[in-house]
Design an enzyme around this catalytic site. Structure first.
Site, PDB file in Angstrom:
ATOM      1  N   TYR A  80       0.793  -1.196   0.084  1.00  0.00           N
ATOM      2  CA  TYR A  80      -0.193  -0.028   0.051  1.00  0.00           C
ATOM      3  C   TYR A  80       0.931   1.251   0.068  1.00  0.00           C
ATOM      4  O   TYR A  80       2.002   1.257   0.432  1.00  0.00           O
ATOM      5  CB  TYR A  80      -0.934  -0.011   1.259  1.00  0.00           C
ATOM      6  CG  TYR A  80      -1.861  -1.303   1.230  1.00  0.00           C
ATOM      7  CD1 TYR A  80      -2.859  -1.373   0.294  1.00  0.00           C
ATOM      8  CD2 TYR A  80      -1.615  -2.210   1.849  1.00  0.00           C
ATOM      9  CE1 TYR A  80      -3.787  -2.462   0.258  1.00  0.00           C
ATOM     10  CE2 TYR A  80      -2.285  -3.491   2.013  1.00  0.00           C
ATOM     11  CZ  TYR A  80      -3.242  -3.517   1.143  1.00  0.00           C
ATOM     12  OH  TYR A  80      -4.302  -4.610   1.097  1.00  0.00           O
ATOM     13  N   ARG A 150     -12.818  17.247  20.330  1.00  0.00           N
ATOM     14  CA  ARG A 150     -11.970  16.909  21.363  1.00  0.00           C
ATOM     15  C   ARG A 150     -10.737  16.313  20.605  1.00  0.00           C
ATOM     16  O   ARG A 150     -11.042  15.213  20.019  1.00  0.00           O
ATOM     17  CB  ARG A 150     -12.612  16.024  22.416  1.00  0.00           C
ATOM     18  CG  ARG A 150     -11.620  15.361  23.332  1.00  0.00           C
ATOM     19  CD  ARG A 150     -11.130  16.469  24.355  1.00  0.00           C
ATOM     20  NE  ARG A 150     -10.244  15.607  25.305  1.00  0.00           N
ATOM     21  CZ  ARG A 150     -10.597  15.152  26.790  1.00  0.00           C
ATOM     22  NH1 ARG A 150     -12.037  15.170  26.766  1.00  0.00           N
ATOM     23  NH2 ARG A 150      -9.814  14.748  27.425  1.00  0.00           N
ATOM     24  N   HIS A 151      -9.517  16.825  20.690  1.00  0.00           N
ATOM     25  CA  HIS A 151      -8.263  16.172  20.090  1.00  0.00           C
ATOM     26  C   HIS A 151      -7.461  15.474  20.953  1.00  0.00           C
ATOM     27  O   HIS A 151      -7.111  16.131  22.134  1.00  0.00           O
ATOM     28  CB  HIS A 151      -7.601  17.421  19.411  1.00  0.00           C
ATOM     29  CG  HIS A 151      -6.400  16.890  18.586  1.00  0.00           C
ATOM     30  ND1 HIS A 151      -5.148  16.732  18.945  1.00  0.00           N
ATOM     31  CD2 HIS A 151      -6.316  16.520  17.379  1.00  0.00           C
ATOM     32  CE1 HIS A 151      -4.172  16.133  18.031  1.00  0.00           C
ATOM     33  NE2 HIS A 151      -4.933  16.324  17.106  1.00  0.00           N
ATOM     34  N   LEU A 175     -10.432   5.820  22.367  1.00  0.00           N
ATOM     35  CA  LEU A 175     -11.300   5.407  21.240  1.00  0.00           C
ATOM     36  C   LEU A 175     -12.894   5.181  21.952  1.00  0.00           C
ATOM     37  O   LEU A 175     -13.717   5.610  21.587  1.00  0.00           O
ATOM     38  CB  LEU A 175     -10.914   4.580  20.205  1.00  0.00           C
ATOM     39  CG  LEU A 175     -11.797   4.246  19.090  1.00  0.00           C
ATOM     40  CD1 LEU A 175     -12.228   5.407  18.329  1.00  0.00           C
ATOM     41  CD2 LEU A 175     -11.191   3.035  18.256  1.00  0.00           C
ATOM     42  N   CYS A 190      -3.560   8.320  11.756  1.00  0.00           N
ATOM     43  CA  CYS A 190      -2.101   8.370  11.924  1.00  0.00           C
ATOM     44  C   CYS A 190      -1.505   9.126  10.696  1.00  0.00           C
ATOM     45  O   CYS A 190      -1.958  10.273  10.569  1.00  0.00           O
ATOM     46  CB  CYS A 190      -1.182   6.793  12.049  1.00  0.00           C
ATOM     47  SG  CYS A 190      -1.919   5.609  10.398  1.00  0.00           S
ATOM     48  N   ALA A 192      -0.765   7.798   7.419  1.00  0.00           N
ATOM     49  CA  ALA A 192      -1.397   7.520   6.142  1.00  0.00           C
ATOM     50  C   ALA A 192      -2.623   7.039   6.266  1.00  0.00           C
ATOM     51  O   ALA A 192      -3.310   6.798   5.431  1.00  0.00           O
ATOM     52  CB  ALA A 192      -0.496   6.585   5.197  1.00  0.00           C
ATOM     53  N   GLU A 259      -6.371 -15.121  18.523  1.00  0.00           N
ATOM     54  CA  GLU A 259      -7.164 -14.727  17.389  1.00  0.00           C
ATOM     55  C   GLU A 259      -8.696 -14.444  17.951  1.00  0.00           C
ATOM     56  O   GLU A 259      -9.414 -13.952  17.112  1.00  0.00           O
ATOM     57  CB  GLU A 259      -7.000 -15.574  16.227  1.00  0.00           C
ATOM     58  CG  GLU A 259      -5.744 -15.794  15.632  1.00  0.00           C
ATOM     59  CD  GLU A 259      -5.590 -14.560  14.449  1.00  0.00           C
ATOM     60  OE1 GLU A 259      -6.579 -14.408  13.917  1.00  0.00           O
ATOM     61  OE2 GLU A 259      -4.397 -14.424  13.831  1.00  0.00           O
TER      62      GLU A 259
END
Length: 279
Positions: A80, A150-151, A175, A190, A192, A259
């Site tokens: 990517y 809110r940052h 989060l 982030c 990218a 997993e």
């Protein structure tokens, strides 16, 4: 995807796709971006916010972009690419959660607030990332305050699975808090939006949305093609679920270990993640 009164600009872009699987992505320039955003999320598509004065930036790539993509392919071992000159891009993952690239200017903040109802931004970049791209972060944070966003920052080192593994619990705690507040969407980014940010979103879905890792991973990557480090997510899951100091290390366990998790492990993880709020 159609927008009334818009002029479409179509380009072949490896923005979020492997080079062997280039897809046509339509981006519209219009005085009505709200309609664009609504249309773009009817199916899994990337919403790109082009710099208004850099429509011609698709002609060749900058040295910084080239250097970044070479490093990403080498260190993350995936195909990517990120193209800073295309502007901010993002994907609606759930009704409450957006994953994307870095906002580049204050107008991006206005767009997220007005067109996407973003009330929280979770920034995973280190100061060195911001400096590399020449982002005026203080002005972005100031604009967030002015428009009621809110940052939050939970820095993790780019291309570093160990840093990501160590940072995931605190990032997910921020989060999860933002989403639980329910005052608007959370935008996780982030640089990218291809590694750290989707990893945080996947970990949140795994730990708090009653999914196994494979289901959460596929749910996100089916909407936003990207290559977050799966082992880092497993590692963070192992770290949080570990209730015995003598438990064998993750490296000695089968590849499928963690997993999925038992109900008691998920509850333990949720409790420990929530306890990290404000730390």
């Amino acid at each position: 995807m159609e927008a009334v009164g818009s002029t479409p600009f179509t380009f072949s872009s490896p923005l979020l796709s492997p080079p062997s699987q280039l897809q046509k992505t339509a981006v519209f320039f219009s005085s009505s971006p709200k309609q664009i955003a609504k249309d773009s999320f009817k199916s899994p598509k990337i919403c790109c916010k082009f710099p208004e004065n850099e429509v011609g930036a698709t002609q060749g790539f900058s040295t910084k972009t080239d250097e970044y993509n070479i490093a990403m392919k080498k260190l993350m071992m995936n195909p990517y690419e990120y193209h800073h000159e295309f502007g901010m891009n993002y994907t609606l993952i759930t009704e409450d959660l957006i994953v994307g690239s870095q906002p580049q200017k204050v107008e991006d903040i206005d767009h997220l607030r007005e067109e996407e109802n973003v009330a929280y931004i979770l920034n995973l970049q280190q100061d060195s990332d911001v400096a590399y791209w020449g982002i005026d972060l203080p002005s972005i944070i100031k604009r967030c305050e002015e428009v009621g966003i809110r940052h939050m920052r939970r820095p993790a080192k780019d291309f570093d699975p160990d840093s990501l593994r160590n940072g995931l619990p605190k990032a997910v705690s921020s989060l999860e808090w933002a989403i639980s507040e329910g005052k608007g969407r959370a935008y996780v980014h982030c640089t990218a939006g291809l590694g750290r940010a989707p990893a945080v979103a996947i970990a949140y879905m795994f730990w708090f949305c009653n999914m196994d890792l494979d289901t959460a991973y596929k749910a996100l990557t089916s909407k936003r093609p990207c290559g977050p480090n799966r082992r880092a997510i497993r590692g963070a899951t192992y770290d949080l679920a570990k209730n015995d100091p003598w438990k064998e290390p993750l490296d000695s366990l089968p590849e499928y270990a963690f997993e999925d998790i038992a109900d008691w492990e998920r509850q333990l993880i949720q409790d420990r993640v929530r306890a990290l709020r404000g730390t």
